[in-house]
Structure formats: structure tokens, C-alpha cells
Design an enzyme around this catalytic site. Structure first.
Site, PDB file in Angstrom:
ATOM      1  N   CYS A   2       0.852  -1.190   0.000  1.00 59.32           N
ATOM      2  CA  CYS A   2       0.000   0.000   0.000  1.00 59.32           C
ATOM      3  C   CYS A   2       0.892   1.246   0.000  1.00 59.32           C
ATOM      4  O   CYS A   2       1.937   1.278   0.642  1.00 59.32           O
ATOM      5  CB  CYS A   2      -0.930   0.089   1.198  1.00 59.32           C
ATOM      6  N   ARG A  28       3.776  -0.396  -4.877  1.00 56.31           N
ATOM      7  CA  ARG A  28       3.531  -0.931  -3.534  1.00 56.31           C
ATOM      8  C   ARG A  28       2.188  -1.652  -3.438  1.00 56.31           C
ATOM      9  O   ARG A  28       1.861  -2.249  -2.415  1.00 56.31           O
ATOM     10  CB  ARG A  28       3.552   0.202  -2.500  1.00 56.31           C
ATOM     11  N   TRP A  80      -2.934  -2.596  -1.635  1.00 50.13           N
ATOM     12  CA  TRP A  80      -2.682  -4.025  -1.836  1.00 50.13           C
ATOM     13  C   TRP A  80      -3.569  -4.722  -0.816  1.00 50.13           C
ATOM     14  O   TRP A  80      -3.362  -4.596   0.390  1.00 50.13           O
ATOM     15  CB  TRP A  80      -1.215  -4.348  -1.596  1.00 50.13           C
ATOM     16  N   ASN A 106      -1.614   2.056   5.855  1.00 54.45           N
ATOM     17  CA  ASN A 106      -0.801   0.958   5.357  1.00 54.45           C
ATOM     18  C   ASN A 106      -0.393   0.131   6.566  1.00 54.45           C
ATOM     19  O   ASN A 106       0.097   0.690   7.545  1.00 54.45           O
ATOM     20  CB  ASN A 106       0.431   1.542   4.644  1.00 54.45           C
ATOM     21  N   GLY A 107      -0.632  -1.184   6.526  1.00 58.86           N
ATOM     22  CA  GLY A 107      -0.293  -2.021   7.671  1.00 58.86           C
ATOM     23  C   GLY A 107      -1.482  -2.900   8.017  1.00 58.86           C
ATOM     24  O   GLY A 107      -2.412  -3.040   7.218  1.00 58.86           O
ATOM     25  N   GLU A 487      16.389 -18.406  -8.249  1.00 60.88           N
ATOM     26  CA  GLU A 487      16.103 -17.022  -8.622  1.00 60.88           C
ATOM     27  C   GLU A 487      15.562 -16.954 -10.059  1.00 60.88           C
ATOM     28  O   GLU A 487      14.642 -16.183 -10.346  1.00 60.88           O
ATOM     29  CB  GLU A 487      17.370 -16.164  -8.449  1.00 60.88           C
ATOM     30  N   LYS A 491      11.905 -15.412 -10.969  1.00 60.65           N
ATOM     31  CA  LYS A 491      11.714 -14.297 -11.916  1.00 60.65           C
ATOM     32  C   LYS A 491      10.660 -14.638 -12.941  1.00 60.65           C
ATOM     33  O   LYS A 491       9.788 -13.824 -13.244  1.00 60.65           O
ATOM     34  CB  LYS A 491      13.022 -13.948 -12.650  1.00 60.65           C
ATOM     35  N   GLU A 494       7.050 -14.762 -11.454  1.00 57.87           N
ATOM     36  CA  GLU A 494       6.363 -13.517 -11.092  1.00 57.87           C
ATOM     37  C   GLU A 494       6.125 -12.597 -12.274  1.00 57.87           C
ATOM     38  O   GLU A 494       5.095 -11.930 -12.311  1.00 57.87           O
ATOM     39  CB  GLU A 494       7.037 -12.793  -9.923  1.00 57.87           C
ATOM     40  N   HIS A 510      15.134 -37.530  -8.337  1.00 55.24           N
ATOM     41  CA  HIS A 510      14.489 -38.105  -7.145  1.00 55.24           C
ATOM     42  C   HIS A 510      12.987 -37.831  -7.149  1.00 55.24           C
ATOM     43  O   HIS A 510      12.362 -37.835  -6.096  1.00 55.24           O
ATOM     44  CB  HIS A 510      15.153 -37.568  -5.877  1.00 55.24           C
ATOM     45  N   LYS A 609       5.666  -4.455  -4.236  1.00 56.83           N
ATOM     46  CA  LYS A 609       7.115  -4.371  -4.138  1.00 56.83           C
ATOM     47  C   LYS A 609       7.612  -4.621  -2.711  1.00 56.83           C
ATOM     48  O   LYS A 609       8.590  -5.305  -2.493  1.00 56.83           O
ATOM     49  CB  LYS A 609       7.564  -2.983  -4.616  1.00 56.83           C
TER      50      LYS A 609
END
Ligand code: M6R
Length: 614
Positions: A2, A28, A80, A106-107, A487, A491, A494, A510, A609
Site C-alpha cells: 500500500c 507498492r 494491496w 498501510n499495515g 532465482e 523471476k 512472477e 528423485h 514491491k
């Protein structure tokens, strides 16, 4: 998560600055956006689901230019979603007191259910499913004529985290902001005051900023800023100068921030390295660590905490510290670490990795480690961020602002910073002068080596065409290249919405190998380091199941290319730098696949983010 913006001026309309600020903070969260504008006639609220551009269109229609001048005070929010769907009703600002009070937050308010039940008993009608609306009604309930005191009284009842801004028609010209656990920065302009969740929404107006600390509450008017504690005691906070400008947060001709940030890496990494290599002694300087050789020598174990890309960089760190400094390392997902009653103490060095420096779980891990008496350092990109400040010592990445939700330059800067830290720790222990010299010279090549990978951009875009239709991908790597495989998979998940999994090369057989077919390509990390031949053996196993295999190989490695379906070349490096060059190639690969699939690259669905909730 947010984004919050607030604007207060004597003369300038708040509408433009609020919308501009929201666009800068959109990374955000982008589920919905809204503004509350104050004039002598009261408050007006505009909310919209989706991105800030839709809110801007709504404002264009609803508020002709000539009417905007009277709104010189306002607050705004990009969301968000945590509590409640991304609907207009759940979008911020939330109102109370019959529309006279508006609040953005925000929170997470953890005790919101109990607070809401109490307010409902007293007849308050709720319009949304959010936790935030409780705050708005609480502030209204405590308002006996002093706005700041009302916010403080409300916040004393609240458990959880908040960065918030509130305005009220009962208190013309006043905006109250507060912070606990969610960042809030105040920009002091010549004529205006701007408040935002981070400085990217402020630098267009001023570079003079105050970073609020947890527990701070501030009264903002066009005349200035008064900061207090929740108990209403005055608090002094230093005004600091932000050292980067608007250009750093604009696309500069690139189609997306992600590709801009990938291409910024040579310069970003040169900044990470600047003044930190000590060629005369074969070591690194890193004064921000603020640890004496005696303290470094006493470290018995390292724990590296982080999330997502930062965790992957931390996993690379394990190989670096163990091989260069002979110290055992546990890379830990920060949330798992904090809730595991971790066994850390004075002999342990906890390094927290975070681009934003605000990730809630990483911050909690830092606090838990400090509580347990460990040495704690932060490796953060955002200067003045909470983790950097609370750790109290560490290494800034100096990679410049990272706007794309997908982290790219932060990863390579983190690995570079970890490598210098491992070199420094190694040289206080058993790493020889010769080995130190070799590493200093190798590390100083990082920006150029990354530049060489970027020269492959067109070739990587061409290869991406062959893989862009795949719905599942496996990434495999061995040793220090295993976290690089993780990584690469992250990438592409997302930004391109392709199901991808990263595995240790030896682990594939395995179980996961059962999934391989001509429709399930494998990306193999095959830079020429010890273990490569074994990974090539694993590649053969994949080819035997008809899976196409794309290899990230050292330039000119004909024997590796011979067993691959396709190859992307990276320059030859020592082991330590192999994850850096390999991951840059994978960043470009993910970017091009995402572009070919028509994805929203900079703001992938469901993400944000900065993850400031648990
Ligand atoms: O700001 P941080 O480095 O603490 O963020 C950690 C993760 O949220 C972040 O790396 C996330 O995984 C990125 N979207 C990865 O590209």
C-alpha cells in the site's frame, strides 16, 4: 504494501501532487486507489478499483481544472488488499463522522475485529470489510477538539502496524500522520509539505525529508511539521537530504522499469563497489559494518535472513562465506526464522538482506536476533529504511531505486556486497593475502562482466521466443548455482506467470523428472565451475526424456553446447561471480518471455514491491 501520499499547501492544489505521488508508489500495491480532498466546504472522496490511471480518469471527469485550486490539502492511497476484496467500498480513504473525517492506512490492525464489535455496539455503521475503517471511526470517537490527541488516543487502542494519514473537516488545514511498523516520510518543500510511504513520491517536490520513527505522530500544516510521541511529548527528528533525483525513478526511454533496472546493473554495481575494495591489503573496507577484527574473528556462525530474491542472494552468501571465511552459514527464510525460536546468541552474526529494508518478516527477524544478543547487520538498498536503522550497522547496496516489483539489480548488488563481506571476514581469519588479491581483482571486474551479459540481450530475446509458450519450466543448478536456479524460477513465475521450479541438479531424478516431456523445458545453469560436468550429466538425463534444455554456459564452451537444445553465453568468471552473470542472463530471459506473453511486467498481478505485512 500500500502506498500513502499526503499533500498540504497554502497555494497549490493537492490534486496533481497526490495523483503523481500515487503513480510513483503504485508498485507498492495496485488493487484500488483513492483520494480525499479538503476545502473550506468539507471533504470530497474519490475511489476507484484498479490502477491509479483509472483514478486519474475519474478525477478528470469529476473535477474540472478550475475547481481543483480550492483543494490544497488531501490524502491518497493505492491499495494491496489484505482485509476484503479489491472493491470501491474497501478502497481507501475510509471515512467516519458522517464523511467529515478521512483516513488512509498501510499495515494491519490485528485487533480490528474486537474494536469493530465494540464500535458496532455503540451504533457505528461500517461500510467496508477492512481493518482500516476501524481506525477512522476510533479517531472520530476520540475527537474532542484536538485532532492530534484524537489520533494518539485511537492508536493507543490499536495492536498491529500502521503508517497512516488523516484529515478532518472539523480541523481545516490539518493533517495528522503516524507510523508504527510501516514507513512514512515527510518531505519539507519551500511552500508545501508532502508525506509518502517512500521518498520516490517526494523527490519531485523536495529532497529535504524527515523519516518518521515507530511511535511518531506528526501534525502537518502548510506552515510546518510538529512531531510528537503517542503520549504527546514533542520529538525532534533530523531533516535529511535524499541523494538521488527524479531521473533515477523514471523509465528513461525503456519500455519497462524491469529492463531499465537490468541494464542499470553495471553502473549500480560500480556504485556498490565504490571505495570499498582495498587492493593494498587484498580485502574490503566496509566501514558501515563497524566490527573490529577481534569481533569478526570471534564470529562462530552466520545466519543470513531474507525473503524472495533476497533469500536467494543469502543462499549464494552461504557458499561465499563458507569457502572464503571458513564459517558455517544458515540462510533462513525470515518468517520461518522468526517463529522458530531461533538459536542465536552473542557468537552469531545475523545478516539481514532486504532491498527495501521494510520487509515485515525480515525486520521481525532482525528484532528477534537483537533481543537474543546476536551481532546484527543489515544489507539494504533503501537508505534510512527501518531494517538499516534498527540493525544499526551494515552495508548499503547503493544500487539506486528499484521500482519494478521483480527485483533484479538488488540481487546482483546483494551478492556483490556479500562477496565483499565474505572477503573481509575471510581476511581477518584464514584467507591468504594471495587469495585476497585474486578476489579483489575478480570483484572489480563485476560491472564489466555484467555489461558483457547485457550484450547478449538480442540473442536472449531470440531464445526466449522458443520457450515463451511453455507452461512449466524447471531450473537446475548445482552448488553456488542452485540459488541462481531458484532465482531464475522466481523471476519467470512472477513476471511471466509461468509455473517454474528451481532444483538442485542432482535432485531432479528423485521425483520431478517424472514431469519431464518435450513440453516441459529445463533451464540448466552450466557456467564453467567445479561440478559443471556432473550437471551436464543431469542434462543428458533430461534430454533422454525429450525435454528441451536451455543452458546458461560459459562463452565458447563447445562441449556443453553439444548436449543442449539452446544456449545463452555468459563470460568466464571464477566460482564466486558465476551466480551474478548467470542470474543477469536469467533476468533477461524472464523479461523477454514475459513480454512475449503480453504480461504486465512491472506490476505483476497479486504482488507488491514491499511486503510490509506478515
Ligand atoms: O525488499 P526485500 O528485498 O526485503 O523484498 C523481499 C522480497 O519480497 C522480494 O525479493 C520479492 O521476492 C521480489 N518480488 C522478487 O522479485
Amino acid at each position: 504494501m500500500c502506498g500513502i501520499v499526503g499533500f498540504s499547501s497554502k497555494t497549490t492544489s493537492a490534486v496533481g501532487p497526490l495523483v503523481n505521488g500515487l503513480s510513483r508508489l503504485e508498485y507498492r500495491g495496485y488493487d484500488s486507489a483513492g483520494v480525499a480532498l479538503a476545502s473550506a466546504e468539507g471533504l470530497r472522496i474519490y475511489k476507484q478499483t484498479g490502477k491509479v490511471a483509472k483514478l486519474a480518469q475519474l478525477l478528470e471527469r469529476a473535477l474540472p481544472e478550475r475547481e481543483r485550486a480550492k483543494y490544497t490539502l488531501g490524502i491518497a492511497h493505492t491499495r494491496w488488499a489484505t482485509h476484503g476484496l479489491p472493491t470501491v467500498a474497501n478502497a481507501h480513504p475510509h471515512v467516519a463522522d458522517g464523511g467529515r473525517l478521512a483516513l488512509v492506512h498501510n499495515g494491519i490492525i490485528e485487533n480490528y475485529a474486537a474494536l469493530r464489535a465494540g464500535l458496532e455496539k455503540r451504533g457505528v455503521k461500517f461500510l467496508s470489510q477492512t481493518d482500516t475503517e476501524v481506525l477512522a471511526h476510533l479517531v472520530a470517537a476520540f475527537d474532542k477538539g484536538d485532532f492530534l490527541a484524537a489520533v494518539c488516543d485511537a492508536l493507543k487502542r490499536v495492536e498491529g502496524t500502521y503508517g497512516l494519514a488523516a484529515i478532518s473537516a472539523r480541523h481545516p488545514g490539518e493533517m495528522v500522520v503516524a507510523r508504527k511498523g510501516s514507513p512514512l516520510v515527510i518531505g519539507i518543500g519551500e511552500k508545501d509539505v508532502v508525506v509518502a510511504s517512500d521518498v520516490s513520491a517526494i523527490v519531485a517536490y523536495t529532497r529535504q525529508v524527515i523519516y518518521l520513527k515507530d511511535g511518531d505522530v506528526a501534525m502537518i500544516t502548510p506552515d510546518g511539521v510538529d512531531i510528537h510521541s503517542l503520549d504527546n511529548a514533542p520529538v525532534a527528528r533530523e531533516v535529511q537530504e535524499v541523494d538521488w533525483d527524479l531521473g533515477a525513478i523514471e523509465k528513461g526511454g525503456y519500455e519497462h522499469f524491469m529492463i531499465k533496472e537490468i541494464f542499470e546493473q553495471p553502473e549500480a554495481l560500480a556504485n556498490t563497489l565504490r571505495g570499498r575494495l582495498d587492493a593494498a591489503n587484498g580485502t574490503a573496507l566496509l566501514s558501515g559494518l563497524n566490527l573490529s577484527p577481534r569481533e569478526l574473528a570471534a564470529v562462530r556462525r552466520l545466519v543470513i535472513v531474507g525473503c524472495g530474491t533476497s533469500l536467494h542472494a543469502g543462499m549464494v552468501g552461504k557458499y561465499l562465506f563458507e569457502s572464503l571465511a571458513d564459517v558455517p552459514v544458515s540462510p533462513e527464510q525470515a518468517a520461518e526464522f522468526r517463529y522458530s525460536n531461533p538459536i542465536v546468541g552473542p557468537d552469531d552474526w545475523v545478516i539481514a538482506l532486504s532491498q527495501s529494508g521494510e520487509t515485515a518478516d525480515t525486520l521481525a527477524a532482525v528484532r528477534e536476533s537483537i533481543r537474543k544478543g546476536a551481532l546484527v547487520s543489515g544489507l539494504c538498498n533503501v537508505v534510512g529504511s527501518t531494517i538499516a536503522r534498527e540493525a544499526g550497522r551494515g552495508v548499503y547496496l547503493h544500487a539506486g531505486p528499484e521500482i519494478s516489483v521483480a527485483s533484479t539489480k538488488a540481487f546482483t548488488a546483494q551478492v556483490t556486497a556479500l562477496l565483499m563481506t565474505a572477503l573481509k571476514l575471510g581476511r581477518t581469519r584464514r584467507l591468504s593475502r594471495e587469495a585476497g588479491d585474486r578476489l579483489v581483482s575478480e570483484i572489480s571486474r563485476i560491472p564489466d562482466l555484467v555489461g558483457k551479459v547485457l550484450e547478449q540481450n538480442d540473442a536472449i530475446a531470440a531464445v526466449a521466443q522458443k520457450y515463451a509458450q511453455a507452461n512449466d519450466l524447471f531450473f537446475i543448478g548445482r552448488g553456488i548455482l542452485y540459488p541462481a536456479a531458484l532465482e531464475g524460477a522466481l523471476k519467470i513465475k512472477e513476471v511471466a506467470y509461468v509455473h517454474a521450479e528451481g532444483y538442485q541438479a542432482a535432485e531432479l531424478k528423485h521425483g520431478p523428472i517424472a514431469l519431464l516431456s518435450e513440453k516441459t523445458p529445463v533451464v540448466a545453469l552450466l557456467a564453467n565451475i567445479p561440478g559443471k560436468e556432473k550437471t551436464l550429466g543431469n542434462v543428458q538425463e533430461c534430454r533422454a526424456r525429450n525435454a528441451p534444455v536451455l543452458g546458461i554456459v560459459t562463452a565458447g564452451d563447445a562441449s556443453a553446447k553439444a548436449v543442449l537444445s539452446d544456449a545463452i553465453e555468459v563470460p568466464a568468471t571464477g566460482v564466486e561471480l558465476s551466480p551474478i552473470v548467470s542470474v543477469v542472463a536469467l533476468q533477461l530471459f524472464a523479461y523477454h518471455v514475459a513480454r512475449l506473453r503480453g504480461c504486465e511486467i512491472d506490476q505483476p498481478r497479486n504482488l507488491a514491491k514491499s511486503v510490509t505485512v506478515e
